[in-house]
Design an enzyme around this catalytic site. Structure first.
Site, PDB file in Angstrom:
ATOM      1  N   CYS A  64       1.987   9.792  13.184  1.00  0.00           N
ATOM      2  CA  CYS A  64       2.244  10.605  14.366  1.00  0.00           C
ATOM      3  C   CYS A  64       1.897   9.779  15.595  1.00  0.00           C
ATOM      4  O   CYS A  64       0.738   9.657  15.979  1.00  0.00           O
ATOM      5  CB  CYS A  64       1.418  11.879  14.354  1.00  0.00           C
ATOM      6  SG  CYS A  64       1.893  12.994  13.036  1.00  0.00           S
ATOM      7  N   HIS A 110     -13.680  -0.469   0.055  1.00  0.00           N
ATOM      8  CA  HIS A 110     -13.441   0.978  -0.143  1.00  0.00           C
ATOM      9  C   HIS A 110     -12.155   1.335  -0.871  1.00  0.00           C
ATOM     10  O   HIS A 110     -11.892   2.500  -1.120  1.00  0.00           O
ATOM     11  CB  HIS A 110     -13.536   1.727   1.199  1.00  0.00           C
ATOM     12  CG  HIS A 110     -12.367   1.547   2.116  1.00  0.00           C
ATOM     13  ND1 HIS A 110     -11.361   2.487   2.219  1.00  0.00           N
ATOM     14  CD2 HIS A 110     -12.038   0.567   2.993  1.00  0.00           C
ATOM     15  CE1 HIS A 110     -10.486   2.087   3.129  1.00  0.00           C
ATOM     16  NE2 HIS A 110     -10.871   0.921   3.607  1.00  0.00           N
ATOM     17  N   ASN A 115       0.791  -1.223   0.000  1.00  0.00           N
ATOM     18  CA  ASN A 115       0.000   0.000   0.000  1.00  0.00           C
ATOM     19  C   ASN A 115       0.824   1.274   0.000  1.00  0.00           C
ATOM     20  O   ASN A 115       0.352   2.313  -0.432  1.00  0.00           O
ATOM     21  CB  ASN A 115      -0.972   0.005   1.192  1.00  0.00           C
ATOM     22  CG  ASN A 115      -0.298  -0.352   2.493  1.00  0.00           C
ATOM     23  OD1 ASN A 115       0.286  -1.424   2.622  1.00  0.00           O
ATOM     24  ND2 ASN A 115      -0.344   0.543   3.453  1.00  0.00           N
TER      25      ASN A 115
END
Ligand SMILES: *Cc1c(COP(=O)(O)O)cnc(C)c1O
Length: 382
Positions: free
Chosen positions: A326, A203, A153
């Site tokens: 993060c 999706h 990905n």
């Protein structure tokens, strides 16, 4: 405010309008809202027929038998079901995976490792490839499963699952493949790819979020333990009332993907070329991943002397992904980029641009000119 140009199709895709139209017919009182498991009336029968039609469509894209498709809530659940379901009940099992798998595989394998399963974590080559020899070298007498992704990905690299699968088949070892980023982006054919389990997501292919599927091969017959227990839906492998509208949406999305696959690949190849050509005036740009074995829609680039965070701030008109997560206060470099041997510093200079069905030539031209401007500006003030 004008919205930024969407260049993050690998994170998720918008639902195709034709898919949304179809889904609307399976929600309200005047539509097909029944429980597909209701056997006593037409509401249930109609919903069941819709679910079975969608099963055919999803199976169609990967050339599977519809009976080999198990509905799930997404590729994350499919990966969990495949891996935990294959290992369940096996004492002293050993599994093989790689360091650059999606978190849905990495974290599932880490969880199993804590439960006592032995895991070998393969290191990919600098171009993101895992070779057949590497996999064979890692096998042990107690290896029950190998799990590798078809398309990465972050990098877009393609794994040679046909070759690896053939070797594993001979040895009777199960092979799970996460194909969430491959479906609709390249030909996926389970009749020529000897995989046993294959995860899909709605999706990433212009279908809705919250629905996915696991291909479970029937011949040779693959057995996995259910991870969600309830009414025994999906031939006992995954219980829970089926979300008809989501499933119909995924089916429609996969049938659109199948019908337009070659055209879409050709379009994305042209857009990728134009995008990279637009960056040619910039020095110090490196492509992360494999140039020769990749899907065209994912382009991961490092820009020498420029960190991705500053670059993204400058590229406010583009929606892209840095791959860095993060974690609390610190920015962790992408484990995938670290996995292919990039230093922390190099990994912090990478951005992923992902193109898709609704990307236009104008958008990629705009994107590359913005990148040239911002990178040049940032380098000038160094
Ligand atoms: C998006 C993605 C997943 C997770 O899929 P969901 O349907 O969002 O759970 C798993 N693997 C890969 C490779 C993905 O890209």
């Amino acid at each position: 405010m004008k919205k930024p140009v969407y260049m993050d199709y690998a994170a998720t895709t918008p639902v195709d309008p034709a898919v949304a139209d179809e889904m609307m017919k399976y929600l309200t009182l005047d539509g097909v809202f029944g429980n597909p498991a209701s056997r006593t009336h037409a509401y249930g029968w109609q919903a069941e027929a819709a679910v079975e039609a969608a099963r055919k469509q999803v199976a169609g894209l990967i050339h599977a038998d519809p009976r080999e498709i198990v509905w799930t809530s997404g590729a994350t659940e499919s990966d969990n079901l495949a891996i935990k379901g294959a290992v369940a009940g096996r004492q002293n099992a050993h599994i093989v995976t790689s360091k650059i798998e999606h978190k849905a595989v990495v974290d599932t394998c880490k969880w199993l490792e804590r439960q006592g399963t032995e895991v070998t974590w393969l290191d990919p080559a600098a171009d993101g490839q895992i070779t057949c020899d590497q996999v064979l070298g890692a096998l042990k007498d107690n290896t029950v499963l190998v799990s590798l992704m078809l398309v990465n990905n972050e990098l877009g690299t393609v794994t040679d699952v046909a070759a690896i699968g053939a070797e594993l088949r001979e040895r009777g070892i199960l092979f799970h493949v996460d194909a969430a980023q491959a479906a609709g982006k390249m030909a996926v054919d389970v009749t020529s790819m000897p995989v046993d389990l294959l995860a899909l997501s709605g999706h990433k292919v212009y279908g809705p979020k919250g629905v996915g599927a696991l291909f479970v091969r029937r011949s040779p017959d693959v057995r996995i333990e259910a991870q969600i227990h309830g009414g025994g839906h999906e031939r006992g492998m995954r219980s829970g009332t089926l979300p008809t509208h989501q499933i119909v949406g995924m089916g429609k999305a996969f049938s659109i993907a199948q019908a337009g696959l070659e055209e879409e690949i050709a379009k994305l190849e042209a857009l990728r070329k134009a995008f990279l050509a637009g960056l040619q005036s910039l020095e110090g740009v490196t492509l992360n991943g494999s140039e020769s074995s990749c899907v065209p829609g994912i382009v991961n680039l490092s820009f020498e002397g420029v960190d991705a965070e500053s670059l993204m701030l400058g590229l406010r008109d583009l929606a892209v992904s840095s791959g860095s997560a993060c974690a609390s206060a610190t920015v962790e470099p992408s484990y995938v980029l670290r996995g292919i041997g990039l230093s922390d510093e190099q990994a912090h200079r990478a951005l992923r641009f992902s193109l898709g069905r609704f990307t236009t030539e104008e958008e990629v031209a705009f994107a590359s000119s913005q990148i040239v401007d911002v990178v040049s500006r940032l380098r000038a003030v160094r």
